[in-house]
Design a protein around this motif. Structure first.
Motif, PDB file in Angstrom:
ATOM      1  N   GLN A   1      48.303 -43.548  49.014  1.00 56.82           N
ATOM      2  CA  GLN A   1      47.480 -42.722  48.137  1.00 56.82           C
ATOM      3  C   GLN A   1      48.023 -41.298  48.111  1.00 56.82           C
ATOM      4  OE1 GLN A   1      44.418 -43.907  46.443  1.00 56.82           O
ATOM      5  NE2 GLN A   1      45.550 -45.782  46.943  1.00 56.82           N
ATOM      6  N   ILE A   2      48.138 -40.724  46.906  1.00 56.86           N
ATOM      7  CA  ILE A   2      48.622 -39.349  46.760  1.00 56.86           C
ATOM      8  C   ILE A   2      47.576 -38.392  47.319  1.00 56.86           C
ATOM      9  CG2 ILE A   2      49.343 -37.586  45.100  1.00 56.86           C
ATOM     10  CD1 ILE A   2      50.163 -39.899  43.240  1.00 56.86           C
ATOM     11  N   ASP A   3      48.012 -37.437  48.138  1.00 59.45           N
ATOM     12  CA  ASP A   3      47.079 -36.499  48.769  1.00 59.45           C
ATOM     13  C   ASP A   3      46.545 -35.460  47.789  1.00 59.45           C
ATOM     14  OD1 ASP A   3      47.504 -37.817  51.155  1.00 59.45           O
ATOM     15  OD2 ASP A   3      48.951 -36.367  51.918  1.00 59.45           O
ATOM     16  N   ASP A   4      47.377 -34.997  46.888  1.00 57.31           N
ATOM     17  CA  ASP A   4      46.996 -33.912  45.976  1.00 57.31           C
ATOM     18  C   ASP A   4      47.237 -34.346  44.536  1.00 57.31           C
ATOM     19  OD1 ASP A   4      46.499 -31.582  44.605  1.00 57.31           O
ATOM     20  OD2 ASP A   4      48.186 -30.453  45.454  1.00 57.31           O
ATOM     21  N   LEU A   5      46.153 -34.535  43.787  1.00 63.48           N
ATOM     22  CA  LEU A   5      46.253 -34.989  42.397  1.00 63.48           C
ATOM     23  C   LEU A   5      46.192 -33.837  41.395  1.00 63.48           C
ATOM     24  CD1 LEU A   5      43.963 -38.158  42.574  1.00 63.48           C
ATOM     25  CD2 LEU A   5      46.448 -38.116  42.357  1.00 63.48           C
ATOM     26  N   THR A   6      46.311 -32.608  41.869  1.00 58.23           N
ATOM     27  CA  THR A   6      46.271 -31.453  40.978  1.00 58.23           C
ATOM     28  C   THR A   6      47.371 -31.561  39.928  1.00 58.23           C
ATOM     29  OG1 THR A   6      45.469 -30.069  42.779  1.00 58.23           O
ATOM     30  CG2 THR A   6      46.352 -28.942  40.839  1.00 58.23           C
ATOM     31  N   GLN A   7      47.005 -31.451  38.661  1.00 55.16           N
ATOM     32  CA  GLN A   7      47.972 -31.584  37.587  1.00 55.16           C
ATOM     33  C   GLN A   7      48.702 -30.270  37.336  1.00 55.16           C
ATOM     34  OE1 GLN A   7      48.819 -34.520  35.951  1.00 55.16           O
ATOM     35  NE2 GLN A   7      50.487 -33.190  35.315  1.00 55.16           N
ATOM     36  N   ASP A   8      50.020 -30.347  37.180  1.00 55.32           N
ATOM     37  CA  ASP A   8      50.818 -29.177  36.836  1.00 55.32           C
ATOM     38  C   ASP A   8      51.350 -29.361  35.415  1.00 55.32           C
ATOM     39  OD1 ASP A   8      52.804 -31.094  37.156  1.00 55.32           O
ATOM     40  OD2 ASP A   8      53.394 -30.389  39.130  1.00 55.32           O
ATOM     41  N   ALA A   9      52.408 -28.646  35.054  1.00 54.20           N
ATOM     42  CA  ALA A   9      52.945 -28.719  33.698  1.00 54.20           C
ATOM     43  C   ALA A   9      53.817 -29.945  33.474  1.00 54.20           C
ATOM     44  CB  ALA A   9      53.746 -27.458  33.386  1.00 54.20           C
ATOM     45  N   GLY A  10      54.013 -30.755  34.507  1.00 50.43           N
ATOM     46  CA  GLY A  10      54.892 -31.908  34.401  1.00 50.43           C
ATOM     47  C   GLY A  10      54.170 -33.195  34.029  1.00 50.43           C
ATOM     48  N   LEU A  11      54.885 -34.311  34.219  1.00 49.70           N
ATOM     49  CA  LEU A  11      54.311 -35.631  33.959  1.00 49.70           C
ATOM     50  C   LEU A  11      53.048 -35.826  34.792  1.00 49.70           C
ATOM     51  CD1 LEU A  11      57.599 -37.754  34.071  1.00 49.70           C
ATOM     52  CD2 LEU A  11      56.388 -36.981  32.032  1.00 49.70           C
ATOM     53  N   LYS A  12      52.156 -36.674  34.311  1.00 56.26           N
ATOM     54  CA  LYS A  12      50.873 -36.860  34.960  1.00 56.26           C
ATOM     55  C   LYS A  12      51.026 -37.337  36.402  1.00 56.26           C
ATOM     56  CE  LYS A  12      47.903 -37.716  30.964  1.00 56.26           C
ATOM     57  NZ  LYS A  12      46.967 -38.666  30.323  1.00 56.26           N
ATOM     58  N   VAL A  13      50.192 -36.763  37.262  1.00 57.89           N
ATOM     59  CA  VAL A  13      50.123 -37.191  38.651  1.00 57.89           C
ATOM     60  C   VAL A  13      48.953 -38.166  38.736  1.00 57.89           C
ATOM     61  CG1 VAL A  13      49.813 -36.457  41.040  1.00 57.89           C
ATOM     62  CG2 VAL A  13      51.007 -34.969  39.415  1.00 57.89           C
ATOM     63  N   ILE A  14      49.272 -39.442  38.863  1.00 55.37           N
ATOM     64  CA  ILE A  14      48.267 -40.497  38.791  1.00 55.37           C
ATOM     65  C   ILE A  14      48.281 -41.301  40.082  1.00 55.37           C
ATOM     66  CG2 ILE A  14      47.502 -42.550  37.528  1.00 55.37           C
ATOM     67  CD1 ILE A  14      48.948 -41.458  35.075  1.00 55.37           C
ATOM     68  N   GLN A  15      47.101 -41.560  40.609  1.00 55.39           N
ATOM     69  CA  GLN A  15      46.989 -42.389  41.805  1.00 55.39           C
ATOM     70  C   GLN A  15      47.568 -43.769  41.508  1.00 55.39           C
ATOM     71  OE1 GLN A  15      46.953 -41.734  45.045  1.00 55.39           O
ATOM     72  NE2 GLN A  15      44.911 -40.822  44.942  1.00 55.39           N
ATOM     73  N   GLY A  16      48.384 -44.260  42.401  1.00 54.85           N
ATOM     74  CA  GLY A  16      49.030 -45.547  42.187  1.00 54.85           C
ATOM     75  C   GLY A  16      50.506 -45.409  41.866  1.00 54.85           C
TER      76      GLY A  16
ATOM     77  N   MET B   1      60.426 -44.698  52.295  1.00 54.49           N
ATOM     78  CA  MET B   1      60.546 -43.255  52.134  1.00 54.49           C
ATOM     79  C   MET B   1      59.772 -42.772  50.911  1.00 54.49           C
ATOM     80  SD  MET B   1      63.976 -40.875  51.567  1.00 54.49           S
ATOM     81  CE  MET B   1      64.438 -41.645  49.998  1.00 54.49           C
ATOM     82  N   ASN B   2      59.077 -41.659  51.090  1.00 55.58           N
ATOM     83  CA  ASN B   2      58.439 -40.955  49.980  1.00 55.58           C
ATOM     84  C   ASN B   2      59.112 -39.590  49.847  1.00 55.58           C
ATOM     85  OD1 ASN B   2      56.580 -40.137  47.952  1.00 55.58           O
ATOM     86  ND2 ASN B   2      55.333 -39.106  49.486  1.00 55.58           N
ATOM     87  N   VAL B   3      59.757 -39.360  48.705  1.00 52.19           N
ATOM     88  CA  VAL B   3      60.424 -38.079  48.446  1.00 52.19           C
ATOM     89  C   VAL B   3      59.367 -37.065  48.021  1.00 52.19           C
ATOM     90  CG1 VAL B   3      62.089 -36.892  46.964  1.00 52.19           C
ATOM     91  CG2 VAL B   3      62.601 -39.179  47.858  1.00 52.19           C
ATOM     92  N   CYS B   4      59.321 -35.929  48.702  1.00 53.12           N
ATOM     93  CA  CYS B   4      58.206 -34.987  48.538  1.00 53.12           C
ATOM     94  C   CYS B   4      58.604 -33.669  47.873  1.00 53.12           C
ATOM     95  CB  CYS B   4      57.553 -34.718  49.889  1.00 53.12           C
ATOM     96  SG  CYS B   4      56.875 -36.184  50.694  1.00 53.12           S
ATOM     97  N   ASN B   5      59.707 -33.655  47.152  1.00 54.53           N
ATOM     98  CA  ASN B   5      60.085 -32.477  46.369  1.00 54.53           C
ATOM     99  C   ASN B   5      59.829 -32.762  44.886  1.00 54.53           C
ATOM    100  OD1 ASN B   5      60.993 -30.863  48.498  1.00 54.53           O
ATOM    101  ND2 ASN B   5      63.055 -31.738  48.428  1.00 54.53           N
ATOM    102  N   ARG B   6      59.027 -31.924  44.261  1.00 52.55           N
ATOM    103  CA  ARG B   6      58.725 -32.028  42.824  1.00 52.55           C
ATOM    104  C   ARG B   6      59.121 -30.691  42.187  1.00 52.55           C
ATOM    105  NH1 ARG B   6      54.998 -34.918  39.403  1.00 52.55           N
ATOM    106  NH2 ARG B   6      54.022 -33.645  37.795  1.00 52.55           N
ATOM    107  N   LEU B   7      60.229 -30.701  41.455  1.00 55.98           N
ATOM    108  CA  LEU B   7      60.800 -29.460  40.954  1.00 55.98           C
ATOM    109  C   LEU B   7      60.677 -29.338  39.433  1.00 55.98           C
ATOM    110  CD1 LEU B   7      64.114 -29.212  43.035  1.00 55.98           C
ATOM    111  CD2 LEU B   7      61.787 -28.523  43.672  1.00 55.98           C
TER     112      LEU B   7
END
Length: 225
Positions: free
Chosen positions: A31-46, A144-150
């Motif tokens: 489960q994604i810890d932070d679902l706050t939406q930024d200017a990028g593609l949607k952050v959706i659980q799952g 592995m979960n890659v945790c950099n979103r640039l």
């Protein structure tokens, strides 16, 4: 120069489908810890390719690969399947050296259907007391979960750009250009505006993969300026 990192597949002539099964847990428990939406593609659980940290209450203790034999298609240092990166201990060590603590890893025992090496079985593996899984145990890996979103894409130099400011990787006229200043110091990441989502790695990381003879991957160059 940056690169997209892709997982290689079995030879076409093998004509045998390859898939993975989760054992002793569930991929759906991530489960994604932070679902706050930024200017990028949607952050959706799952979705597991967002560049955000995740929690897992019941991650798989083991994974079984079903398909071609190891002689036909060896188990490489890198595998990508169903939005999950599976990496070997030595690739895990390389990533930790280059970006210590930046990404998340969960240990997992890998079984290959039909492959028997009972002598390599060790206590505490995901196979538990199941004799069939003990015979199949092959190796230990990490999810592995890659945790950099640039936000590193130069929207003026790249194409095609949508009205919402996203870049489509599809199409013969596509061009991706990264702003070197925005990606400086990062080695594995997702671009928040790139659709579809894919793993991008730095030139330094790509050079390290080659220098250490890592297997199971392909690289496609991306422009930087």
């Amino acid at each position: 120069m940056a690169y997209t990192l892709l997982s290689t597949g079995p030879p076409l002539e093998s004509n045998i489908p390859l898939y993975w099964e989760a054992l002793g847990g569930s991929l759906d428990s991530f489960q994604i810890d932070d679902l706050t939406q930024d200017a990028g593609l949607k952050v959706i659980q799952g979705l597991r390719q967002t560049g955000r940290r995740m929690s897992a209450q019941n991650p798989p203790k083991a994974m079984r690969r079903v398909g071609p034999s190891l002689k036909v298609f060896a188990l490489g240092d890198y595998t990508f399947w169903s939005d999950i990166h599976i990496v070997s201990p030595r690739l895990h060590a390389l990533i930790e050296r280059m970006e210590p603590g930046a990404h998340q890893f969960w240990p997992v025992d890998v079984h290959v259907a039909g492959y028997r090496n009972e002598e390599d079985y060790f206590e505490g593996s995901g196979g538990g007391d199941d004799p069939a899984l003990r015979r199949e145990l092959f190796d230990r890996r990490y999810l592995m979960n890659v945790c950099n979103r640039l936000d590193g894409i130069d929207l003026e130099a790249s194409q095609p750009i949508t009205e919402r400011g996203f870049l489509s990787y599809r199409g013969k006229d596509r061009r991706i250009v990264l702003d070197r200043r925005r990606i400086a110091g990062r080695h594995l990441w997702y671009e928040m505006r790139l659709n579809p989502r894919m793993l991008i790695v730095s030139e330094a990381f790509a050079d390290a993969l080659r220098a250490e003879d890592m297997t199971g991957f392909g690289l496609t160059a991306i422009e930087e300026h």
